[in-house]
Enzyme design. Structure first.
Site, PDB file in Angstrom:
ATOM      1  N   ASP A  49       0.818  -1.222   0.000  1.00 36.25           N
ATOM      2  CA  ASP A  49       0.000   0.000   0.000  1.00 36.25           C
ATOM      3  C   ASP A  49       0.855   1.276   0.000  1.00 36.25           C
ATOM      4  OD1 ASP A  49      -2.724  -0.604  -0.172  1.00 36.25           O
ATOM      5  OD2 ASP A  49      -2.905  -1.031   1.980  1.00 36.25           O
ATOM      6  N   HIS A  69     -11.281   7.538   5.277  1.00 38.11           N
ATOM      7  CA  HIS A  69     -10.315   8.621   5.498  1.00 38.11           C
ATOM      8  C   HIS A  69     -11.000   9.932   5.094  1.00 38.11           C
ATOM      9  CE1 HIS A  69      -6.260   6.252   4.914  1.00 38.11           C
ATOM     10  NE2 HIS A  69      -6.466   6.489   6.195  1.00 38.11           N
ATOM     11  N   CYS A 107      -4.667  10.146  -2.567  1.00 38.97           N
ATOM     12  CA  CYS A 107      -3.937   9.146  -1.763  1.00 38.97           C
ATOM     13  C   CYS A 107      -2.513   8.944  -2.246  1.00 38.97           C
ATOM     14  CB  CYS A 107      -4.620   7.791  -1.850  1.00 38.97           C
ATOM     15  SG  CYS A 107      -6.282   7.830  -1.322  1.00 38.97           S
TER      16      CYS A 107
HETATM   17  C1  LIG Z   1      -8.157   7.325   1.943  1.00 42.80           C
HETATM   18  N1  LIG Z   1      -7.315   7.405   0.939  1.00 42.80           N
HETATM   19  C2  LIG Z   1      -8.049   7.523  -0.220  1.00 42.80           C
HETATM   20  C3  LIG Z   1      -5.987   7.455   1.177  1.00 42.80           C
HETATM   21  N2  LIG Z   1      -5.484   8.473   1.533  1.00 42.80           N
HETATM   22  N3  LIG Z   1      -5.295   6.332   1.183  1.00 42.80           N
HETATM   23  C4  LIG Z   1      -5.609   5.127   0.602  1.00 42.80           C
HETATM   24  C5  LIG Z   1      -5.158   4.029   1.470  1.00 42.80           C
HETATM   25  C6  LIG Z   1      -5.502   2.689   0.931  1.00 42.80           C
HETATM   26  C7  LIG Z   1      -5.027   1.557   1.784  1.00 42.80           C
HETATM   27  N4  LIG Z   1      -5.363   0.297   1.160  1.00 42.80           N
HETATM   28  C8  LIG Z   1      -5.633   1.584   3.174  1.00 42.80           C
HETATM   29  O1  LIG Z   1      -6.733   1.068   3.358  1.00 42.80           O
HETATM   30  O2  LIG Z   1      -5.006   2.109   4.096  1.00 42.80           O
END
Ligand SMILES: CN(C)C(=N)NCCC[C@H](N)C(=O)O
Length: 276
Positions: free
Chosen positions: A71, A173, A269
């Site tokens: 990630d 988030h 992200c």
């Molecule tokens: C919330 N978004 C859109 C972000 N800023 N980050 C994505 C993180 C994705 C990772 N698989 C997780 O679930 O942490």
């Protein structure tokens, strides 16, 4: 009447290529480990985003990807930088924990003084949950970042932090539900249903002129966008946001990050802003 075009300002971003991106675990509702990821396509989509920033005159710094951290492409989660001061991340899930060290090491190796970099005490997922406007830092909680991290950020940055409660697991988030459009003017767009009633009321009070995103555009992760004050880079599937952005004088730039969406992230992200 045609709106006055907005002015962009040069930005410095930190990104991490998705060289080892895959979905082998599920820590948000977008992640389905049974769905295969097309890695060459993910890389090509990410490169388009990086090249687009560069063609708009922005600087892109690169973080070395780690094969054990799939990630890591979601670089926005690794820290929050305001006025050259860095609040590191502390991840809620063990699968991502070591990303925080990689970010701190990057800052220490790239000219940041030791006392400008804080390793946090409380769980915070960087710019995933902190959004910086002219007057405030907006801070998400409910799924990942701890409310205690809001006080920690306020103390560290010396800016008022406004806590906002997220209530829909798809918008786990803050940066999936809210985007800062103009950080010189406190202008944002957001999807009200992602927030608790109290937080919705706070947003309406602080941002009466906000652009309100529909459920469809939010579900396309249209709010996971990056603005330089003029250009707004956002998932191209969020078609309903383009015209309202143009009416405000912004230039929407649709991006296809469909492979990275399988990890639950998109434009924002992948982009950590290094604010001078
Ligand atoms: C919330 N978004 C859109 C972000 N800023 N980050 C994505 C993180 C994705 C990772 N698989 C997780 O679930 O942490």
């Amino acid at each position: 009447m045609r709106p006055t075009p907005r002015t962009s300002s040069p930005r410095r971003y930190l990104m991490c290529p998705p060289a080892h991106f895959t979905v082998t675990y599920s820590i948000n509702p977008w992640m389905d480990p049974t769905k295969p990821v097309d890695l060459p396509l993910a890389l090509a989509q990410w490169e388009d985003l990086r090249d687009r920033y560069r063609s708009l005159g922005h600087t892109v710094e690169l973080l070395e990807p780690d094969p054990a951290l799939p990630d890591m492409v979601f670089a926005a989660n690794g820290a929050t930088v305001v006025e050259g001061r860095v609040l590191g991340a502390r991840f809620a899930h063990p699968e991502r924990a070591r990303e925080a060290d990689a970010h701190v090491a990057w800052f220490r190796g790239n000219g940041w003084a030791d006392d400008a970099v804080r390793v946090p005490e409380h769980v915070n997922e960087g710019e995933g949950d902190f959004a910086v406007t002219a007057s405030w830092i907006l801070a998400g909680r409910g799924f990942r970042s701890s409310p205690l991290s809001h006080d920690e950020a306020q103390e560290f940055f010396g800016r008022p932090v406004i806590g906002l409660e997220l209530v829909d697991p798809r918008y786990y988030h803050l940066d999936t539900a809210l985007c800062v459009l103009d950080d010189a003017r406190d202008e944002i767009m957001y999807h009200p249903d992602a927030f608790s009633p109290g937080s919705r009321a706070v947003l309406a009070r602080l941002f009466p002129d906000a652009l309100i995103a529909t459920a469809e555009d939010a579900a396309a992760l249209g709010l996971n966008a990056v603005s330089d004050g003029r250009h707004v880079l956002l998932p191209q599937a969020a078609v309903g946001l383009f015209e309202p952005l143009r009416r405000r004088g912004f230039e929407p730039v649709g991006m296809d990050l469909g492979e990275l969406l399988k990890g639950g992230g998109s434009v924002k992200c992948c982009t950590q802003e290094l604010r001078p």
